[in-house]
Motif scaffolding. Sequence first.
Motif, PDB file in Angstrom:
ATOM      1  N   PHE A 185       8.725   4.140 -26.907  1.00  0.00           N
ATOM      2  CA  PHE A 185       8.662   3.715 -25.506  1.00  0.00           C
ATOM      3  C   PHE A 185       9.617   2.569 -25.207  1.00  0.00           C
ATOM      4  CE2 PHE A 185       4.516   5.387 -26.737  1.00  0.00           C
ATOM      5  CZ  PHE A 185       4.362   6.403 -25.800  1.00  0.00           C
ATOM      6  N   ARG A 186      10.422   2.185 -26.196  1.00  0.00           N
ATOM      7  CA  ARG A 186      11.337   1.050 -26.020  1.00  0.00           C
ATOM      8  C   ARG A 186      12.154   1.229 -24.743  1.00  0.00           C
ATOM      9  NH1 ARG A 186      12.203  -2.603 -29.559  1.00  0.00           N
ATOM     10  NH2 ARG A 186      11.605  -1.300 -31.323  1.00  0.00           N
ATOM     11  N   GLY A 187      12.204   0.163 -23.951  1.00  0.00           N
ATOM     12  CA  GLY A 187      12.955   0.191 -22.697  1.00  0.00           C
ATOM     13  C   GLY A 187      12.149   0.693 -21.505  1.00  0.00           C
ATOM     14  N   LYS A 188      10.927   1.152 -21.743  1.00  0.00           N
ATOM     15  CA  LYS A 188      10.066   1.607 -20.658  1.00  0.00           C
ATOM     16  C   LYS A 188       9.024   0.532 -20.368  1.00  0.00           C
ATOM     17  CE  LYS A 188      10.382   6.523 -21.642  1.00  0.00           C
ATOM     18  NZ  LYS A 188       9.645   7.784 -21.773  1.00  0.00           N
ATOM     19  N   SER A 248      -8.493   9.643 -14.000  1.00  0.00           N
ATOM     20  CA  SER A 248      -7.763  10.345 -12.929  1.00  0.00           C
ATOM     21  C   SER A 248      -6.673   9.463 -12.344  1.00  0.00           C
ATOM     22  CB  SER A 248      -8.726  10.791 -11.823  1.00  0.00           C
ATOM     23  OG  SER A 248      -9.616  11.753 -12.292  1.00  0.00           O
ATOM     24  N   GLY A 249      -7.022   8.221 -12.030  1.00  0.00           N
ATOM     25  CA  GLY A 249      -6.042   7.290 -11.475  1.00  0.00           C
ATOM     26  C   GLY A 249      -4.948   6.944 -12.464  1.00  0.00           C
ATOM     27  N   LEU A 250      -5.294   6.835 -13.748  1.00  0.00           N
ATOM     28  CA  LEU A 250      -4.273   6.561 -14.766  1.00  0.00           C
ATOM     29  C   LEU A 250      -3.290   7.723 -14.866  1.00  0.00           C
ATOM     30  CD1 LEU A 250      -6.537   4.953 -17.502  1.00  0.00           C
ATOM     31  CD2 LEU A 250      -4.782   3.782 -16.145  1.00  0.00           C
ATOM     32  N   GLN A 251      -3.802   8.958 -14.786  1.00  0.00           N
ATOM     33  CA  GLN A 251      -2.911  10.116 -14.840  1.00  0.00           C
ATOM     34  C   GLN A 251      -1.990  10.142 -13.614  1.00  0.00           C
ATOM     35  OE1 GLN A 251      -2.531  12.445 -17.442  1.00  0.00           O
ATOM     36  NE2 GLN A 251      -0.706  12.868 -16.229  1.00  0.00           N
ATOM     37  N   ARG A 252      -2.542   9.839 -12.434  1.00  0.00           N
ATOM     38  CA  ARG A 252      -1.704   9.795 -11.226  1.00  0.00           C
ATOM     39  C   ARG A 252      -0.637   8.707 -11.352  1.00  0.00           C
ATOM     40  NH1 ARG A 252      -6.695  10.526  -8.775  1.00  0.00           N
ATOM     41  NH2 ARG A 252      -6.844   8.318  -8.239  1.00  0.00           N
ATOM     42  N   LEU A 253      -1.014   7.541 -11.882  1.00  0.00           N
ATOM     43  CA  LEU A 253      -0.065   6.441 -12.076  1.00  0.00           C
ATOM     44  C   LEU A 253       1.049   6.871 -13.030  1.00  0.00           C
ATOM     45  CD1 LEU A 253       0.158   3.367 -11.268  1.00  0.00           C
ATOM     46  CD2 LEU A 253      -0.883   2.877 -13.482  1.00  0.00           C
ATOM     47  N   HIS A 254       0.665   7.498 -14.128  1.00  0.00           N
ATOM     48  CA  HIS A 254       1.643   7.994 -15.101  1.00  0.00           C
ATOM     49  C   HIS A 254       2.592   8.993 -14.433  1.00  0.00           C
ATOM     50  CE1 HIS A 254       3.127   9.201 -19.068  1.00  0.00           C
ATOM     51  NE2 HIS A 254       3.005  10.444 -18.651  1.00  0.00           N
ATOM     52  N   ASP A 255       2.030   9.944 -13.701  1.00  0.00           N
ATOM     53  CA  ASP A 255       2.850  10.968 -13.030  1.00  0.00           C
ATOM     54  C   ASP A 255       3.782  10.353 -11.990  1.00  0.00           C
ATOM     55  OD1 ASP A 255       1.514  12.901 -14.543  1.00  0.00           O
ATOM     56  OD2 ASP A 255       0.206  13.520 -12.882  1.00  0.00           O
ATOM     57  N   ARG A 256       3.278   9.389 -11.248  1.00  0.00           N
ATOM     58  CA  ARG A 256       4.044   8.770 -10.158  1.00  0.00           C
ATOM     59  C   ARG A 256       5.279   8.037 -10.667  1.00  0.00           C
ATOM     60  NH1 ARG A 256       1.566   4.269  -5.947  1.00  0.00           N
ATOM     61  NH2 ARG A 256       3.514   3.800  -4.877  1.00  0.00           N
ATOM     62  N   TYR A 257       5.155   7.356 -11.813  1.00  0.00           N
ATOM     63  CA  TYR A 257       6.234   6.487 -12.268  1.00  0.00           C
ATOM     64  C   TYR A 257       6.947   6.955 -13.541  1.00  0.00           C
ATOM     65  CZ  TYR A 257       4.523   3.085  -8.865  1.00  0.00           C
ATOM     66  OH  TYR A 257       4.152   2.446  -7.705  1.00  0.00           O
ATOM     67  N   GLU A 258       6.522   8.041 -14.123  1.00  0.00           N
ATOM     68  CA  GLU A 258       7.108   8.486 -15.398  1.00  0.00           C
ATOM     69  C   GLU A 258       8.617   8.680 -15.311  1.00  0.00           C
ATOM     70  OE1 GLU A 258       6.293  11.798 -18.856  1.00  0.00           O
ATOM     71  OE2 GLU A 258       5.727  12.305 -16.799  1.00  0.00           O
ATOM     72  N   ALA A 259       9.099   9.304 -14.262  1.00  0.00           N
ATOM     73  CA  ALA A 259      10.533   9.568 -14.127  1.00  0.00           C
ATOM     74  C   ALA A 259      11.350   8.277 -14.006  1.00  0.00           C
ATOM     75  CB  ALA A 259      10.795  10.467 -12.918  1.00  0.00           C
ATOM     76  N   ARG A 260      10.699   7.174 -13.645  1.00  0.00           N
ATOM     77  CA  ARG A 260      11.397   5.893 -13.511  1.00  0.00           C
ATOM     78  C   ARG A 260      11.318   5.056 -14.789  1.00  0.00           C
ATOM     79  NH1 ARG A 260       9.366   3.084  -8.193  1.00  0.00           N
ATOM     80  NH2 ARG A 260      10.700   1.455  -9.025  1.00  0.00           N
ATOM     81  N   GLY A 261      10.696   5.609 -15.853  1.00  0.00           N
ATOM     82  CA  GLY A 261      10.651   4.871 -17.117  1.00  0.00           C
ATOM     83  C   GLY A 261       9.335   4.167 -17.351  1.00  0.00           C
ATOM     84  N   PHE A 262       8.237   4.819 -17.035  1.00  0.00           N
ATOM     85  CA  PHE A 262       6.908   4.240 -17.190  1.00  0.00           C
ATOM     86  C   PHE A 262       6.021   5.224 -17.941  1.00  0.00           C
ATOM     87  CE2 PHE A 262       2.511   3.963 -15.559  1.00  0.00           C
ATOM     88  CZ  PHE A 262       2.211   2.654 -15.866  1.00  0.00           C
ATOM     89  N   ALA A 263       5.106   4.685 -18.726  1.00  0.00           N
ATOM     90  CA  ALA A 263       4.133   5.545 -19.410  1.00  0.00           C
ATOM     91  C   ALA A 263       2.797   4.823 -19.501  1.00  0.00           C
ATOM     92  CB  ALA A 263       4.618   5.901 -20.813  1.00  0.00           C
ATOM     93  N   VAL A 264       1.742   5.607 -19.417  1.00  0.00           N
ATOM     94  CA  VAL A 264       0.398   5.129 -19.719  1.00  0.00           C
ATOM     95  C   VAL A 264       0.123   5.537 -21.153  1.00  0.00           C
ATOM     96  CG1 VAL A 264      -2.074   5.448 -19.242  1.00  0.00           C
ATOM     97  CG2 VAL A 264      -0.439   5.265 -17.341  1.00  0.00           C
TER      98      VAL A 264
END
Length: 185
Positions: A46-49, A67-83
Motif C-alpha cells: 500500500f506504499r504511497g496510498k 457497509s460504509g467502509l466498503q462504500r468509502l473504499h469504493d469511492r476513493y480506491e481509484a485515487r489511491g486509497f484502501a480500507v
Amino acid sequence: MGEASRRAILAAPLLMAAEASAQPAQTAFDFTLESLEGGALPLSAFRGKALMVVNTASFCGYTPQYSGLQRLHDRYEARGFAVLGVPSNDFNQESRDAARIKEFCETTYGITFPMATLTSVRGPAAHPLFAWLAGRAGGPPRWNFHKYLVGRDGRSVRAFPTSTEPDSPVLTRAVEAALEGRPLV
C-alpha cells in the motif's frame, strides 16, 4: 585471505540484514499482517496510498459499519486509497474461524477490501502495527471499528473512534486531505 577474514566478509550481509530488521518501523508500510485467506499481507503493498486500518468484529452493534467502509473504499480506491479490515476478538465479538469471518464479510456486506486474519489490537498481545498506530494517534482501540487513517507518507496517522461513521463529513474530509498530501485534519 585468512579464514577469519573470509568468514567476516561472508557474514557481513547477514549482519546488515539482521541490523536492518532490528530497526524500529518508520512507517505503517514497514509492517506485515497475515491475510484472512492465509499468507502474508505486507503493508508495503500500500506504499504511497492513504490507508484506513480498522479493527472489525462480526457480532458487534457497530458491524453495519462494514457497509460504509466498503462504500468509502469504493469511492476513493481509484485515487489511491484502501480500507484494511483487521478482525479482532479483543472485545469478544468475533468468530475465531477465519473461513467463517471471510464468508460473513463477503456474503453479508460484499466486502472486497483486504482483510487480515484475527489479530490482537490492544494490550501486551497487540500486533506491532497496532502498538505503533496507538503510539502515534492517541492510544489503542477502545472498541471495535476504531479507525486509523494513515497518510500517503505512511507516517501521518489520525484516529477516529468507533462512533465515527465511515461516511461522516469529518472522516471523508480527512481522507481527502490524506489523498492530497495535506495534514490529516
